[in-house]
Design a protein around this motif. Sequence first.
Motif, PDB file in Angstrom:
ATOM      1  N   GLN A  64      26.654  28.610   4.554  1.00 33.90           N
ATOM      2  CA  GLN A  64      25.391  27.558   4.858  1.00 33.90           C
ATOM      3  C   GLN A  64      24.293  28.480   5.024  1.00 33.90           C
ATOM      4  OE1 GLN A  64      27.141  25.622   8.241  1.00 33.90           O
ATOM      5  NE2 GLN A  64      28.876  24.965   7.426  1.00 33.90           N
ATOM      6  N   THR A  65      24.363  29.548   5.629  1.00 34.96           N
ATOM      7  CA  THR A  65      22.763  30.277   6.052  1.00 34.96           C
ATOM      8  C   THR A  65      22.292  30.607   4.486  1.00 34.96           C
ATOM      9  OG1 THR A  65      23.850  30.864   8.122  1.00 34.96           O
ATOM     10  CG2 THR A  65      21.581  31.975   6.821  1.00 34.96           C
ATOM     11  N   VAL A  66      23.028  31.217   3.530  1.00 33.77           N
ATOM     12  CA  VAL A  66      22.686  31.441   2.224  1.00 33.77           C
ATOM     13  C   VAL A  66      22.192  30.088   1.447  1.00 33.77           C
ATOM     14  CG1 VAL A  66      23.272  32.180   0.023  1.00 33.77           C
ATOM     15  CG2 VAL A  66      23.965  33.406   1.777  1.00 33.77           C
ATOM     16  N   ALA A  67      22.984  29.041   1.763  1.00 30.70           N
ATOM     17  CA  ALA A  67      22.491  27.783   0.897  1.00 30.70           C
ATOM     18  C   ALA A  67      20.861  27.317   1.462  1.00 30.70           C
ATOM     19  CB  ALA A  67      23.443  26.710   1.240  1.00 30.70           C
ATOM     20  N   GLU A  68      20.615  27.477   2.733  1.00 30.55           N
ATOM     21  CA  GLU A  68      19.468  27.122   3.307  1.00 30.55           C
ATOM     22  C   GLU A  68      18.393  28.307   2.877  1.00 30.55           C
ATOM     23  OE1 GLU A  68      19.655  28.227   7.948  1.00 30.55           O
ATOM     24  OE2 GLU A  68      19.978  26.063   7.314  1.00 30.55           O
ATOM     25  N   VAL A  85      23.153  32.556  14.686  1.00 29.57           N
ATOM     26  CA  VAL A  85      22.947  31.142  15.648  1.00 29.57           C
ATOM     27  C   VAL A  85      23.910  30.104  15.029  1.00 29.57           C
ATOM     28  CG1 VAL A  85      21.240  29.220  15.928  1.00 29.57           C
ATOM     29  CG2 VAL A  85      20.658  31.685  16.340  1.00 29.57           C
ATOM     30  N   ARG A  86      24.033  30.049  13.755  1.00 33.01           N
ATOM     31  CA  ARG A  86      25.008  29.424  13.079  1.00 33.01           C
ATOM     32  C   ARG A  86      26.439  29.416  13.546  1.00 33.01           C
ATOM     33  NH1 ARG A  86      24.089  25.532   9.232  1.00 33.01           N
ATOM     34  NH2 ARG A  86      22.317  26.396   8.751  1.00 33.01           N
ATOM     35  N   LEU A  87      26.677  30.812  13.473  1.00 39.65           N
ATOM     36  CA  LEU A  87      28.017  31.140  13.575  1.00 39.65           C
ATOM     37  C   LEU A  87      28.400  30.867  15.074  1.00 39.65           C
ATOM     38  CD1 LEU A  87      30.671  32.617  12.843  1.00 39.65           C
ATOM     39  CD2 LEU A  87      29.700  34.851  13.350  1.00 39.65           C
ATOM     40  N   ALA A  88      27.518  30.966  15.998  1.00 48.18           N
ATOM     41  CA  ALA A  88      27.786  30.853  17.527  1.00 48.18           C
ATOM     42  C   ALA A  88      27.927  29.359  17.767  1.00 48.18           C
ATOM     43  CB  ALA A  88      26.449  31.215  18.229  1.00 48.18           C
ATOM     44  N   ASP A  89      26.963  28.387  16.925  1.00 48.52           N
ATOM     45  CA  ASP A  89      27.292  26.992  17.022  1.00 48.52           C
ATOM     46  C   ASP A  89      28.504  26.574  16.443  1.00 48.52           C
ATOM     47  OD1 ASP A  89      24.857  26.967  17.825  1.00 48.52           O
ATOM     48  OD2 ASP A  89      23.801  26.085  16.241  1.00 48.52           O
ATOM     49  N   LEU A  90      28.942  27.289  15.313  1.00 44.35           N
ATOM     50  CA  LEU A  90      30.381  27.001  14.770  1.00 44.35           C
ATOM     51  C   LEU A  90      31.528  27.515  15.901  1.00 44.35           C
ATOM     52  CD1 LEU A  90      29.925  27.446  10.944  1.00 44.35           C
ATOM     53  CD2 LEU A  90      30.328  25.454  11.857  1.00 44.35           C
ATOM     54  N   LEU A  91      31.459  28.607  16.285  1.00 43.77           N
ATOM     55  CA  LEU A  91      32.501  28.859  17.222  1.00 43.77           C
ATOM     56  C   LEU A  91      32.374  28.266  18.481  1.00 43.77           C
ATOM     57  CD1 LEU A  91      32.145  32.657  16.665  1.00 43.77           C
ATOM     58  CD2 LEU A  91      33.879  31.205  15.806  1.00 43.77           C
ATOM     59  N   ASP A  92      31.352  27.486  18.924  1.00 43.85           N
ATOM     60  CA  ASP A  92      31.371  27.027  20.060  1.00 43.85           C
ATOM     61  C   ASP A  92      32.224  25.570  19.959  1.00 43.85           C
ATOM     62  OD1 ASP A  92      30.016  28.562  21.727  1.00 43.85           O
ATOM     63  OD2 ASP A  92      27.900  27.699  21.418  1.00 43.85           O
TER      64      ASP A  92
END
Length: 93
Positions: A64-68, A85-92
Amino acid sequence: MLVRLLWKPLPESWPEAEAPRPAGLRAVIALVREVAAGVPQHDDVERRVRRAATQAIVRDAFQQTVAEQDSEHRGPAEFADAWRVRLADLLDE
C-alpha cells in the motif's frame, strides 16, 4: 533484509536493535517484533501461522505504501516512516 521481511518465512526472533529508538526499517522490524511478542503462542504450527499472518500484514502495508509512493515521491526515510505508520494502523485493527 527487506526481501526476508516481506517474502521469506520469518525467523523465531530478530537480532536486537542497536539503538533504543530505531528508525526507518529497523522501526518497522521493532514494531513487528513487539506485536509478535504480545501474542500468546502454544505450539510450532500455531507460531508459524501467526508469523505468516503478521508477515502478510507487513507485506500488505508495504504494498500500500509503495502504491502511494508514485504520487508522494518520498525519500527512503520518509517512506519507511509512512510504512511504519500504516503498519501500526493495520496492527491496531
